[in-house]
Design a protein around this motif. Structure first.
Motif, PDB file in Angstrom:
ATOM      1  N   ALA A   3      -9.337 -13.746  76.410  1.00 43.69           N
ATOM      2  CA  ALA A   3      -9.754 -13.535  75.200  1.00 43.69           C
ATOM      3  C   ALA A   3     -10.067 -11.919  75.277  1.00 43.69           C
ATOM      4  CB  ALA A   3     -11.094 -14.187  74.614  1.00 43.69           C
ATOM      5  N   SER A   4     -10.606 -11.542  76.383  1.00 45.08           N
ATOM      6  CA  SER A   4     -11.046 -10.145  76.254  1.00 45.08           C
ATOM      7  C   SER A   4      -9.669  -9.219  76.598  1.00 45.08           C
ATOM      8  CB  SER A   4     -11.917  -9.988  77.506  1.00 45.08           C
ATOM      9  OG  SER A   4     -12.195  -8.430  77.553  1.00 45.08           O
ATOM     10  N   ILE A   5      -8.847  -9.763  77.326  1.00 52.36           N
ATOM     11  CA  ILE A   5      -7.716  -9.219  77.752  1.00 52.36           C
ATOM     12  C   ILE A   5      -6.661  -8.943  76.245  1.00 52.36           C
ATOM     13  CG2 ILE A   5      -5.463  -9.177  78.501  1.00 52.36           C
ATOM     14  CD1 ILE A   5      -6.847 -10.494  81.142  1.00 52.36           C
ATOM     15  N   ALA A   6      -6.687 -10.003  75.476  1.00 52.77           N
ATOM     16  CA  ALA A   6      -6.168 -10.160  74.202  1.00 52.77           C
ATOM     17  C   ALA A   6      -6.590  -9.152  73.284  1.00 52.77           C
ATOM     18  CB  ALA A   6      -6.197 -11.414  73.649  1.00 52.77           C
ATOM     19  N   VAL A   7      -7.842  -8.721  73.189  1.00 45.47           N
ATOM     20  CA  VAL A   7      -8.641  -7.812  72.187  1.00 45.47           C
ATOM     21  C   VAL A   7      -8.245  -6.672  72.734  1.00 45.47           C
ATOM     22  CG1 VAL A   7     -10.890  -6.861  71.297  1.00 45.47           C
ATOM     23  CG2 VAL A   7     -10.459  -9.241  71.426  1.00 45.47           C
ATOM     24  N   ALA A   8      -8.504  -6.106  74.155  1.00 43.70           N
ATOM     25  CA  ALA A   8      -8.157  -4.956  74.614  1.00 43.70           C
ATOM     26  C   ALA A   8      -6.488  -4.765  74.258  1.00 43.70           C
ATOM     27  CB  ALA A   8      -8.413  -4.896  76.112  1.00 43.70           C
ATOM     28  N   GLU A   9      -5.754  -5.597  74.370  1.00 45.12           N
ATOM     29  CA  GLU A   9      -4.293  -5.249  74.215  1.00 45.12           C
ATOM     30  C   GLU A   9      -3.923  -4.948  72.645  1.00 45.12           C
ATOM     31  OE1 GLU A   9      -2.411  -8.467  76.011  1.00 45.12           O
ATOM     32  OE2 GLU A   9      -2.295  -7.364  77.955  1.00 45.12           O
ATOM     33  N   LYS A  10      -4.737  -5.684  71.854  1.00 44.12           N
ATOM     34  CA  LYS A  10      -4.649  -5.235  70.316  1.00 44.12           C
ATOM     35  C   LYS A  10      -5.012  -4.060  70.064  1.00 44.12           C
ATOM     36  CE  LYS A  10      -5.150  -9.903  68.703  1.00 44.12           C
ATOM     37  NZ  LYS A  10      -6.041 -11.046  68.060  1.00 44.12           N
ATOM     38  N   LEU A  11      -6.018  -3.349  70.898  1.00 46.47           N
ATOM     39  CA  LEU A  11      -6.498  -2.199  70.349  1.00 46.47           C
ATOM     40  C   LEU A  11      -5.888  -1.091  71.312  1.00 46.47           C
ATOM     41  CD1 LEU A  11     -10.174  -2.764  70.556  1.00 46.47           C
ATOM     42  CD2 LEU A  11      -8.853  -2.492  68.505  1.00 46.47           C
ATOM     43  N   GLY A  12      -4.777  -1.543  71.943  1.00 47.97           N
ATOM     44  CA  GLY A  12      -3.823  -0.402  72.647  1.00 47.97           C
ATOM     45  C   GLY A  12      -4.120  -0.254  74.170  1.00 47.97           C
ATOM     46  N   PHE A  13      -5.001  -1.010  74.751  1.00 43.90           N
ATOM     47  CA  PHE A  13      -5.365  -0.661  76.194  1.00 43.90           C
ATOM     48  C   PHE A  13      -4.496  -1.307  77.015  1.00 43.90           C
ATOM     49  CE2 PHE A  13      -9.698  -0.231  74.466  1.00 43.90           C
ATOM     50  CZ  PHE A  13     -10.190   0.840  74.914  1.00 43.90           C
ATOM     51  N   LYS A  14      -4.013  -0.613  78.222  1.00 41.30           N
ATOM     52  CA  LYS A  14      -3.073  -0.967  79.021  1.00 41.30           C
ATOM     53  C   LYS A  14      -3.681  -1.265  80.440  1.00 41.30           C
ATOM     54  CE  LYS A  14       0.438  -0.743  76.293  1.00 41.30           C
ATOM     55  NZ  LYS A  14       0.796  -1.581  75.468  1.00 41.30           N
ATOM     56  N   LYS A  15      -3.460  -2.298  81.220  1.00 43.66           N
ATOM     57  CA  LYS A  15      -4.194  -2.400  82.517  1.00 43.66           C
ATOM     58  C   LYS A  15      -3.552  -1.211  83.549  1.00 43.66           C
ATOM     59  CE  LYS A  15      -4.494  -5.687  86.324  1.00 43.66           C
ATOM     60  NZ  LYS A  15      -4.500  -7.143  86.900  1.00 43.66           N
ATOM     61  N   ALA A  16      -4.471  -0.607  84.079  1.00 38.48           N
ATOM     62  CA  ALA A  16      -4.077   0.544  84.846  1.00 38.48           C
ATOM     63  C   ALA A  16      -4.236   0.257  86.255  1.00 38.48           C
ATOM     64  CB  ALA A  16      -5.192   1.742  84.405  1.00 38.48           C
ATOM     65  N   ARG A  17      -5.338  -0.563  86.731  1.00 37.88           N
ATOM     66  CA  ARG A  17      -5.503  -0.882  88.070  1.00 37.88           C
ATOM     67  C   ARG A  17      -6.249  -2.344  88.023  1.00 37.88           C
ATOM     68  NH1 ARG A  17      -8.836   2.850  86.465  1.00 37.88           N
ATOM     69  NH2 ARG A  17      -7.694   4.713  87.112  1.00 37.88           N
ATOM     70  N   GLY A  18      -6.135  -2.815  89.143  1.00 39.48           N
ATOM     71  CA  GLY A  18      -6.872  -4.002  89.606  1.00 39.48           C
ATOM     72  C   GLY A  18      -7.983  -3.701  90.731  1.00 39.48           C
ATOM     73  N   TYR A  19      -8.948  -4.667  90.931  1.00 35.08           N
ATOM     74  CA  TYR A  19      -9.776  -4.325  92.066  1.00 35.08           C
ATOM     75  C   TYR A  19     -10.508  -5.968  92.247  1.00 35.08           C
ATOM     76  CZ  TYR A  19     -13.485  -4.276  88.394  1.00 35.08           C
ATOM     77  OH  TYR A  19     -14.357  -4.339  87.560  1.00 35.08           O
ATOM     78  N   ALA A  20     -10.816  -6.166  93.409  1.00 29.12           N
ATOM     79  CA  ALA A  20     -11.631  -7.301  93.894  1.00 29.12           C
ATOM     80  C   ALA A  20     -13.059  -7.233  93.671  1.00 29.12           C
ATOM     81  CB  ALA A  20     -11.211  -7.576  95.344  1.00 29.12           C
ATOM     82  N   GLY A  21     -13.440  -8.267  93.197  1.00 31.64           N
ATOM     83  CA  GLY A  21     -14.819  -8.415  93.094  1.00 31.64           C
ATOM     84  C   GLY A  21     -15.422  -9.596  93.887  1.00 31.64           C
ATOM     85  N   TYR A  22     -16.618  -9.661  94.186  1.00 36.81           N
ATOM     86  CA  TYR A  22     -17.284 -10.644  94.918  1.00 36.81           C
ATOM     87  C   TYR A  22     -18.595 -11.050  94.434  1.00 36.81           C
ATOM     88  CZ  TYR A  22     -13.701  -8.963  98.220  1.00 36.81           C
ATOM     89  OH  TYR A  22     -12.532  -8.510  98.785  1.00 36.81           O
ATOM     90  N   ASP A  23     -18.991 -12.308  94.661  1.00 34.03           N
ATOM     91  CA  ASP A  23     -20.149 -12.455  94.102  1.00 34.03           C
ATOM     92  C   ASP A  23     -20.932 -13.503  95.437  1.00 34.03           C
ATOM     93  OD1 ASP A  23     -19.202 -15.247  93.882  1.00 34.03           O
ATOM     94  OD2 ASP A  23     -18.998 -15.143  91.553  1.00 34.03           O
ATOM     95  N   PHE A  24     -21.965 -13.650  95.157  1.00 32.08           N
ATOM     96  CA  PHE A  24     -22.807 -14.595  96.336  1.00 32.08           C
ATOM     97  C   PHE A  24     -24.067 -14.798  95.593  1.00 32.08           C
ATOM     98  CE2 PHE A  24     -23.802  -9.924  96.669  1.00 32.08           C
ATOM     99  CZ  PHE A  24     -25.021  -9.941  96.881  1.00 32.08           C
ATOM    100  N   PRO A  25     -24.565 -16.210  96.012  1.00 32.74           N
ATOM    101  CA  PRO A  25     -25.718 -16.728  95.498  1.00 32.74           C
ATOM    102  C   PRO A  25     -27.093 -15.874  96.058  1.00 32.74           C
ATOM    103  CG  PRO A  25     -24.907 -18.104  97.354  1.00 32.74           C
ATOM    104  CD  PRO A  25     -24.050 -17.114  97.128  1.00 32.74           C
ATOM    105  N   LEU A  26     -27.999 -15.760  95.098  1.00 36.26           N
ATOM    106  CA  LEU A  26     -29.260 -15.139  95.528  1.00 36.26           C
ATOM    107  C   LEU A  26     -30.138 -16.132  95.888  1.00 36.26           C
ATOM    108  CD1 LEU A  26     -29.876 -12.614  92.461  1.00 36.26           C
ATOM    109  CD2 LEU A  26     -29.039 -12.063  94.704  1.00 36.26           C
ATOM    110  N   VAL A  27     -30.707 -15.889  96.987  1.00 37.94           N
ATOM    111  CA  VAL A  27     -31.765 -17.134  97.558  1.00 37.94           C
ATOM    112  C   VAL A  27     -32.927 -16.940  96.725  1.00 37.94           C
ATOM    113  CG1 VAL A  27     -33.103 -17.393  99.424  1.00 37.94           C
ATOM    114  CG2 VAL A  27     -30.635 -16.536  99.776  1.00 37.94           C
TER     115      VAL A  27
END
Length: 70
Positions: free
Chosen positions: A46-70
């Motif tokens: 949904a976010s990608i669709a809105v971004a593309e409607k406004l003319g944004f183009k994917k310039a780069r990607g990156y890896a994200g990591y998450d972990f549980p908080l104790v």
């Protein structure tokens, strides 16, 4: 550079409110000489669709990591 961060609550989704809000934000950024920046996960279609409607183009990607908080 200014990042865009939007969330539409469920009862108002599908009304193109995020698109209208983001478009106003982009216009305001440009008027002030700032660069709007869109960032979202590849799974957020949904976010990608809105971004593309406004003319944004994917310039780069990156890896994200998450972990549980104790």
């Amino acid at each position: 550079m200014h990042a865009i961060d939007l969330e539409t609550i469920k009862v108002h989704r599908g009304k193109r409110l995020a698109e209208a809000c983001a478009q106003a934000f982009v216009v305001a950024c440009i008027k002030k000489g700032a660069s709007p920046y869109w960032d979202c996960m590849d799974s957020n279609q949904a976010s990608i669709a809105v971004a593309e409607k406004l003319g944004f183009k994917k310039a780069r990607g990156y890896a994200g990591y998450d972990f549980p908080l104790v």
